[in-house]
Design a protein around this motif. Structure first.
Motif, PDB file in Angstrom:
ATOM      1  N   UNK A 105       6.910   5.847  -4.831  1.00 13.96           N
ATOM      2  CA  UNK A 105       7.260   6.123  -6.234  1.00 13.96           C
ATOM      3  C   UNK A 105       7.128   7.620  -6.504  1.00 13.96           C
ATOM      4  N   UNK A 106       6.038   8.224  -6.056  1.00 17.79           N
ATOM      5  CA  UNK A 106       5.832   9.668  -6.256  1.00 17.79           C
ATOM      6  C   UNK A 106       6.907  10.476  -5.544  1.00 17.79           C
ATOM      7  N   UNK A 107       7.208  10.126  -4.305  1.00 17.68           N
ATOM      8  CA  UNK A 107       8.203  10.859  -3.526  1.00 17.68           C
ATOM      9  C   UNK A 107       9.612  10.710  -4.102  1.00 17.68           C
TER      10      UNK A 107
ATOM     11  N   UNK B 156      13.316   2.516  -7.297  1.00 21.18           N
ATOM     12  CA  UNK B 156      12.628   3.794  -7.271  1.00 21.18           C
ATOM     13  C   UNK B 156      13.240   4.843  -8.193  1.00 21.18           C
ATOM     14  N   UNK B 157      14.159   4.463  -9.069  1.00 25.60           N
ATOM     15  CA  UNK B 157      14.635   5.411 -10.069  1.00 25.60           C
ATOM     16  C   UNK B 157      13.421   5.758 -10.931  1.00 25.60           C
TER      17      UNK B 157
ATOM     18  N   UNK C 222       0.814  -1.214   0.000  1.00 22.47           N
ATOM     19  CA  UNK C 222       0.000   0.000   0.000  1.00 22.47           C
ATOM     20  C   UNK C 222       0.851   1.270   0.000  1.00 22.47           C
ATOM     21  N   UNK C 223       2.098   1.185   0.353  1.00 23.82           N
ATOM     22  CA  UNK C 223       2.981   2.355   0.429  1.00 23.82           C
ATOM     23  C   UNK C 223       3.747   2.607  -0.867  1.00 23.82           C
ATOM     24  N   UNK C 224       3.678   1.692  -1.812  1.00 24.20           N
ATOM     25  CA  UNK C 224       4.504   1.786  -3.022  1.00 24.20           C
ATOM     26  C   UNK C 224       4.192   3.034  -3.840  1.00 24.20           C
ATOM     27  N   UNK C 225       2.933   3.316  -4.118  1.00 22.84           N
ATOM     28  CA  UNK C 225       2.591   4.478  -4.950  1.00 22.84           C
ATOM     29  C   UNK C 225       3.121   5.775  -4.352  1.00 22.84           C
TER      30      UNK C 225
END
Length: 145
Positions: free
Chosen positions: A79-81, A129-130, A73-76
């Motif tokens: 990715x944005x950060x 996360x690149x 649940x924390x992936x999106x």
């Protein structure tokens, strides 16, 4: 609460004194090769509660990192950060509470490591996360009893 135990980067040819020494129960290795955006292997299994050193070998042509979020649940949000975290190797350090482990950014030819305690049984997604990589560069860490 599970926390990252240690983080160490091993740049090609780096002095051994530049590396934090942490004893682990086992070492697991993940690789990137060529110009593909994937991790090898795409699935790993490790017994929960073990102290593991994750060694990432970048034999690819692009820079990458390996980030292990606490849950999918924390992936999106991560990715944005990451888009604003270029100075920290695309690891959003303001979100470290959302991470079980992360490596530094590994340029082609580099090897980096992170040592952490394997979380409770379940499946955890590891990602790069690149910017632009997370949509296809991910794998699954299965924590076993």
């Amino acid at each position: 609460m599970w926390t990252t135990v240690a983080l160490a980067a091993i740049a090609s040819g780096a002095s051994p004194n530049a590396v934090a020494q942490v004893t682990s129960d086992t070492t697991i290795t993940i690789r990137a090769t060529g110009s593909t955006l994937d991790f090898q292997p795409p699935r790993l299994s490790v017994k929960n509660g073990r102290r593991v050193t994750l060694r990432f070998i970048n034999d690819g042509t692009l820079p990458h990192n390996v980030v292990l979020p606490r849950d999918a649940e924390r992936i999106d949000a991560l990715v944005s950060a990451a888009y604003g975290a270029g100075e920290t190797g695309y690891v959003p350090l303001a979100n470290t509470d959302d991470l079980l482990a992360h490596t530094p950014l590994a340029s082609p030819g580099d090897t980096v490591e992170a040592t952490f305690v394997v979380p409770p049984p379940g499946e955890y997604t590891y990602i790069c996360l690149v910017p632009g990589h997370a949509t296809s560069m991910f794998g699954t860490l299965r924590s076993l009893r």
